[in-house]
Design a protein around this motif. Structure first.
Motif, PDB file in Angstrom:
ATOM      1  N   ALA A 151       0.691  -1.056  -0.179  1.00 21.70           N
ATOM      2  CA  ALA A 151       0.019   0.177  -0.021  1.00 21.70           C
ATOM      3  C   ALA A 151       0.640   1.176  -0.065  1.00 21.70           C
ATOM      4  CB  ALA A 151      -0.908   0.151   1.455  1.00 21.70           C
ATOM      5  N   LEU A 152       2.118   1.162   0.469  1.00 19.32           N
ATOM      6  CA  LEU A 152       3.090   2.104   0.552  1.00 19.32           C
ATOM      7  C   LEU A 152       3.786   2.207  -0.740  1.00 19.32           C
ATOM      8  CD1 LEU A 152       4.428   2.268   4.099  1.00 19.32           C
ATOM      9  CD2 LEU A 152       2.898   3.933   3.280  1.00 19.32           C
ATOM     10  N   ASN A 153       4.100   1.173  -1.059  1.00 18.30           N
ATOM     11  CA  ASN A 153       5.002   0.829  -2.448  1.00 18.30           C
ATOM     12  C   ASN A 153       4.450  -0.325  -2.981  1.00 18.30           C
ATOM     13  OD1 ASN A 153       6.833   0.658  -4.655  1.00 18.30           O
ATOM     14  ND2 ASN A 153       8.641   0.092  -2.949  1.00 18.30           N
ATOM     15  N   PRO A 154       3.739  -0.123  -4.395  1.00 21.95           N
ATOM     16  CA  PRO A 154       3.268  -1.130  -4.967  1.00 21.95           C
ATOM     17  C   PRO A 154       4.137  -2.222  -5.461  1.00 21.95           C
ATOM     18  CG  PRO A 154       2.381   1.006  -5.821  1.00 21.95           C
ATOM     19  CD  PRO A 154       3.488   1.118  -4.891  1.00 21.95           C
ATOM     20  N   GLN A 155       5.346  -1.955  -5.408  1.00 25.15           N
ATOM     21  CA  GLN A 155       6.226  -2.970  -6.078  1.00 25.15           C
ATOM     22  C   GLN A 155       6.826  -3.743  -4.779  1.00 25.15           C
ATOM     23  OE1 GLN A 155       9.307  -0.595  -7.939  1.00 25.15           O
ATOM     24  NE2 GLN A 155       7.940  -0.360  -9.767  1.00 25.15           N
ATOM     25  N   SER A 156       6.405  -3.337  -3.640  1.00 23.51           N
ATOM     26  CA  SER A 156       7.062  -4.163  -2.436  1.00 23.51           C
ATOM     27  C   SER A 156       6.571  -5.718  -2.336  1.00 23.51           C
ATOM     28  CB  SER A 156       6.806  -3.317  -1.178  1.00 23.51           C
ATOM     29  OG  SER A 156       7.306  -4.079   0.127  1.00 23.51           O
TER      30      SER A 156
END
Length: 320
Positions: A151-156
């Motif tokens: 939700a903070l970083n879609p690639q995480s």
């Protein structure tokens, strides 16, 4: 000299000795002075690195003084002060009006002195590529409205966000609830409360998907006298007042960013004193809060002294 006269003189000497001894001893039984004796005081455990240094230097200067810290959570520290079990407490809050009224009703004169400013710091695992966060997103994490790193970083690919605090009753938790959430309880599904601040760092080291919340005085790298290097076994997140966070709008809890207000999570460290005798608790209190050496310890520890000793200089880097 006859035997009767001798006995009278001996008896008189013993009486005078006992009378002088009782006169010299205070009614409250205390024998400490401003710079000598032994006392015990309490402090929130999150401030222990700085307090330990203050104690060491104070005792090296005043060789007849012994100040013994008892580290606990903030709630218990204040309760001990109110019950008279200690005369000095180091906390992240001032007395409440109710507490002041209570102490004054018992003929005490409580004193609250600001000591320093501390940056409440967010730390992540070294393998975590996400190094910035907005205040808005951090609040959502605490409220349980944002639970995934994606939700903070879609690639995480880290999965659930785990949040580690030092103690359920610590000043860190109180700051988050009172100052960030306006009294709303923390409601994240993945909250972990360990026992000590050092254990927060250990937790983050072992959990790639964790965020640790800790006082910045635990993070200063002692090898760097400029106070711009944090411990290398974790990463310190930059925090942005603007949403969404960008590298340009995010700040870390360096002293200057505490000083100019760029860093958003700042709390005051307070000395709460209740010593009508004006003995050693006052001496140690004044050493930490007013003495140059006491405030210099704060500065070297990476915090911002209340009597700010921070100098800023503009540096121009020329590329060859």
């Amino acid at each position: 000299m006859n035997c009767k006269l001798f006995n009278i003189l001996v008896g008189l000497s013993i009486f005078l000795g006992l009378a002088l001894s009782c006169k010299d001893k205070p009614k409250n039984g205390r024998t400490d002075t401003y710079s000598s004796g032994t006392i015990r005081f309490v402090a929130d455990e999150s401030f222990s690195p700085i307090i330990d240094e203050e104690v060491e230097v104070f005792e090296s200067i005043y060789r007849n003084a012994k100040v013994i810290p008892h580290y606990t959570n903030e709630l218990d520290a204040v309760n001990m002060l109110m019950k008279g079990e200690t005369l000095l407490a180091v906390t992240s809050r001032n007395f409440t009006k109710k507490e002041v009224d209570n102490l004054k009703a018992r003929k005490f004169l409580p004193v609250a002195t600001p000591l320093a400013y501390d940056g409440l710091t967010l730390i992540v695992n070294n393998s975590n590529p996400d190094s910035i966060i907005s205040v808005q997103d951090f609040k959502k994490i605490l409220l349980g409205k944002l639970n995934k790193w994606s939700a903070l970083n879609p690639q995480s690919k880290l999965g659930d966000i785990e949040v580690a605090f030092d103690n359920k009753q610590s000043s860190t938790v109180h700051y988050c609830v009172d100052s960030l959430l306006d009294g709303t309880p923390i409601n994240s599904p993945n909250i972990y409360a360990v026992k000590k601040s050092a254990e927060v760092i250990d937790f983050v080291e072992k959990h790639p998907n964790a965020i640790g919340i800790i006082g910045s005085n635990w993070l200063n790298d002692k090898r760097d006298t400029t106070n711009v290097t944090f411990k290398r076994n974790i990463r310190v997140m930059g925090v942005s007042k603007i949403h969404p966070a960008t590298l340009e709008s995010s700040w870390k809890p360096y002293q200057f960013y505490l000083y100019n207000g760029n860093y958003p999570f700042i709390r005051t460290i307070w000395l709460l004193l209740n010593d009508p005798f004006h003995g050693l608790p006052w001496g140690f209190h004044n050493f930490m809060s007013a003495d140059y050496k006491g405030q210099l310890i704060i500065h070297r520890g990476g915090l911002l002294p209340y009597r700010a000793m921070t100098l800023s200089r503009e540096v121009i880097i020329k590329k060859q």
